[in-house]
Scaffold this motif. Structure first.
Motif, PDB file in Angstrom:
ATOM      1  N   LEU A   1       0.831  -1.207   0.000  1.00 62.20           N
ATOM      2  CA  LEU A   1       0.000   0.000   0.000  1.00 62.20           C
ATOM      3  C   LEU A   1       0.865   1.257   0.000  1.00 62.20           C
ATOM      4  O   LEU A   1       0.553   2.244  -0.662  1.00 62.20           O
ATOM      5  CB  LEU A   1      -0.912   0.008   1.230  1.00 62.20           C
ATOM      6  CG  LEU A   1      -2.199  -0.818   1.163  1.00 62.20           C
ATOM      7  CD1 LEU A   1      -2.969  -0.695   2.462  1.00 62.20           C
ATOM      8  CD2 LEU A   1      -3.069  -0.388  -0.006  1.00 62.20           C
TER       9      LEU A   1
ATOM     10  N   GLU B   1       2.182   1.944  -3.445  1.00 64.87           N
ATOM     11  CA  GLU B   1       1.166   2.384  -4.407  1.00 64.87           C
ATOM     12  C   GLU B   1       1.159   3.903  -4.553  1.00 64.87           C
ATOM     13  O   GLU B   1       1.041   4.432  -5.653  1.00 64.87           O
ATOM     14  CB  GLU B   1      -0.228   1.912  -3.958  1.00 64.87           C
ATOM     15  CG  GLU B   1      -0.543   0.479  -4.314  1.00 64.87           C
ATOM     16  CD  GLU B   1      -1.961   0.116  -3.928  1.00 64.87           C
ATOM     17  OE1 GLU B   1      -2.810   1.039  -3.838  1.00 64.87           O
ATOM     18  OE2 GLU B   1      -2.240  -1.073  -3.704  1.00 64.87           O
ATOM     19  N   LYS B   2       1.230   4.589  -3.442  1.00 66.27           N
ATOM     20  CA  LYS B   2       1.181   6.057  -3.432  1.00 66.27           C
ATOM     21  C   LYS B   2       2.359   6.596  -2.634  1.00 66.27           C
ATOM     22  O   LYS B   2       2.198   7.406  -1.719  1.00 66.27           O
ATOM     23  CB  LYS B   2      -0.144   6.537  -2.837  1.00 66.27           C
ATOM     24  CG  LYS B   2      -1.377   6.091  -3.610  1.00 66.27           C
ATOM     25  CD  LYS B   2      -1.442   6.765  -4.977  1.00 66.27           C
ATOM     26  CE  LYS B   2      -2.650   6.280  -5.766  1.00 66.27           C
ATOM     27  NZ  LYS B   2      -2.720   6.917  -7.106  1.00 66.27           N
TER      28      LYS B   2
ATOM     29  N   ARG C   1      -9.258   0.827   0.708  1.00 70.96           N
ATOM     30  CA  ARG C   1      -8.544   0.879  -0.566  1.00 70.96           C
ATOM     31  C   ARG C   1      -8.664   2.244  -1.240  1.00 70.96           C
ATOM     32  O   ARG C   1      -8.065   2.458  -2.286  1.00 70.96           O
ATOM     33  CB  ARG C   1      -9.078  -0.196  -1.522  1.00 70.96           C
ATOM     34  CG  ARG C   1      -8.975  -1.615  -1.015  1.00 70.96           C
ATOM     35  CD  ARG C   1      -7.546  -2.079  -0.866  1.00 70.96           C
ATOM     36  NE  ARG C   1      -6.808  -2.051  -2.113  1.00 70.96           N
ATOM     37  CZ  ARG C   1      -5.561  -2.481  -2.263  1.00 70.96           C
ATOM     38  NH1 ARG C   1      -4.913  -2.955  -1.210  1.00 70.96           N
ATOM     39  NH2 ARG C   1      -4.959  -2.427  -3.419  1.00 70.96           N
TER      40      ARG C   1
ATOM     41  N   GLU D   1      -7.919   6.139  -1.955  1.00 75.47           N
ATOM     42  CA  GLU D   1      -6.597   6.774  -1.936  1.00 75.47           C
ATOM     43  C   GLU D   1      -6.280   7.537  -0.656  1.00 75.47           C
ATOM     44  O   GLU D   1      -5.181   7.371  -0.105  1.00 75.47           O
ATOM     45  CB  GLU D   1      -6.446   7.707  -3.142  1.00 75.47           C
ATOM     46  CG  GLU D   1      -5.055   8.299  -3.231  1.00 75.47           C
ATOM     47  CD  GLU D   1      -4.871   9.175  -4.462  1.00 75.47           C
ATOM     48  OE1 GLU D   1      -4.508  10.339  -4.287  1.00 75.47           O
ATOM     49  OE2 GLU D   1      -5.112   8.672  -5.580  1.00 75.47           O
TER      50      GLU D   1
END
Length: 411
Positions: free
Chosen positions: A90, A93-94, A152, A154
């Motif tokens: 996670l 991801e960002k 999930r 953002e």
């Protein structure tokens, strides 16, 4: 008082096994009772330690070597699991957004907490330590957003990723302050400490991560040795940290990060978590409660309310400013920003562990890094934020489902 004296006299002659049975009963009953009244288990265990500790019923002595050892092991396991539980996929991801929010939600509360502690009359190093306590956070609201199905989205992913940054940075600041307080400030000493940290962090993250991963992969079919090896890593990382005058919790947190991906979903890891979460970590919270003097705590709430109020206000404002400023830059809605704020409010695991280390750290003059006043203030903050954070998350997070996905700005 008479009632307390009667109970105290009746339990004075209790055998050791009877006291042990009471301890085990607390570990079983208190978390369930806490969930019924919507109170975090850690807070319930902490309060039970206050009631049964030396300042009230005196069922358990404050300095018993066995309880102290179990408590120390529980504190190290708590920080090791904190490193294991960070969701690296996670985070990746960002990653850039997580770093931006992580640095901001660390820096702003750190500065405000330091200023608040200075305003309350504390020296520079103790004030910075107070700021570092406010910089981290415990994701008590994680189960709430998971049940709602918004984990999930953002803004929540970025907040979870920011946890890794804030916990790591706050512990590194704490790690620099502790040896400086013990040995005194000197430019060469500070430079040496920073160099040691620069060497130590990659040594644990990369060296222990790769060597540990290699050995663990070779032994993953031998569950008993795998289990013992993880305990050995915890002990080794804590000892290495202490060797360069860092708190052991810094080493175990980094060790958890180092083997995060390797031990995921392994049976031995699940057994270690089971043992830690059901025995040693609850003992850590109960034994921490032994340190709390209820009259002093009441005094903090009544006569010394500026202290608890000051650090709580610094935390609330600091986390709010961080969530609002980063959320606006990243294009998140108002309700997303409020959810990010609520998720970063609770101060439990890392805060309690670091506070206890600071309370037991003394300089050459025998003065503690954090005194009893600040210990009580931090414990009040833990109680307030561990209730307020999840309540606000429960209020804000469901409304995330009704808003469209954010548009990507430049970052």
């Amino acid at each position: 008082m008479a009632f307390v004296e009667i109970i105290h006299r009746s339990i004075e002659g209790l055998p050791v096994l009877a006291r042990f049975a009471i301890f085990m009963a607390l570990i079983v009953a208190i978390p369930q009772l806490s969930r019924r009244i919507h109170l975090p288990s850690a807070v319930g265990l902490l309060l039970s330690g206050v009631v049964l500790g030396p300042h009230m019923l005196d069922v358990f002595p404050q300095q018993h070597p066995i309880s102290q050892f179990f408590s120390e092991l529980g504190m190290l396991l708590l920080m090791f699991f904190a490193g294991l539980e960070i969701n690296l996929p996670l985070f990746r991801e960002k990653i850039f957004r997580s770093i931006v929010f992580g640095v901001t939600t660390t820096t702003v509360p750190l500065l405000l907490g330091t200023l608040a502690a200075r305003w309350l009359g504390y020296g520079l190093l103790p004030a910075i330590v107070v700021g570092s306590l406010l910089a981290s956070h415990t994701l008590l609201g994680a189960s709430i957003v998971a049940k709602l199905g918004v984990n999930r989205l953002e803004p929540v992913v970025v907040t979870f990723g920011a946890t890794m940054i804030s916990d790591t940075l706050s512990l590194l600041v704490f790690a620099i302050c502790v040896p400086l307080y013990v040995s005194g400030f000197s430019a060469s000493g500070l430079a040496l400490q920073i160099i040691e940290i620069i060497v130590f962090v990659p040594l644990v993250l990369l060296g222990l991560g790769r060597a540990g991963a290699y050995v663990l992969r070779r032994l993953e079919n031998n569950e008993e040795i795998y289990f013992i090896l993880m305990l050995g890593m915890i002990a080794l990382s804590a000892l290495l940290a202490q060797y360069i005058n860092l708190p052991g919790i810094v080493g175990t947190f980094l060790a958890g990060l180092a083997v995060n991906a390797t031990v995921k979903d392994k049976p031995a890891k699940n057994k270690l978590e089971f043992m830690g979460n059901t025995l040693f970590i609850p003992i850590f919270f109960i034994v921490t409660g032994f340190l709390i003097d209820p009259p002093a705590l009441v005094h903090s709430l009544t006569q010394d309310s500026f202290l608890a109020g000051g650090i709580i206000a610094a935390l609330l404002v600091g986390k709010w400013v961080a969530a609002q400023s980063c959320g606006r830059v990243l294009g998140y809605s108002s309700i997303a920003r409020r959810t990010m704020w609520s998720l970063t409010l609770p101060q439990v695991a890392a805060t309690l562990a670091a506070t206890l280390v600071a309370y037991k750290t003394f300089n050459a003059a025998g003065q503690p890094l954090l005194d009893g006043r600040m210990l009580n203030g931090v414990l009040i903050m833990v109680l307030v934020t561990s209730i307020l954070g999840p309540v606000l998350t429960q209020r804000f997070a469901p409304r995330l489902l009704a808003i469209p996905a954010p548009q990507d700005p430049a970052i």
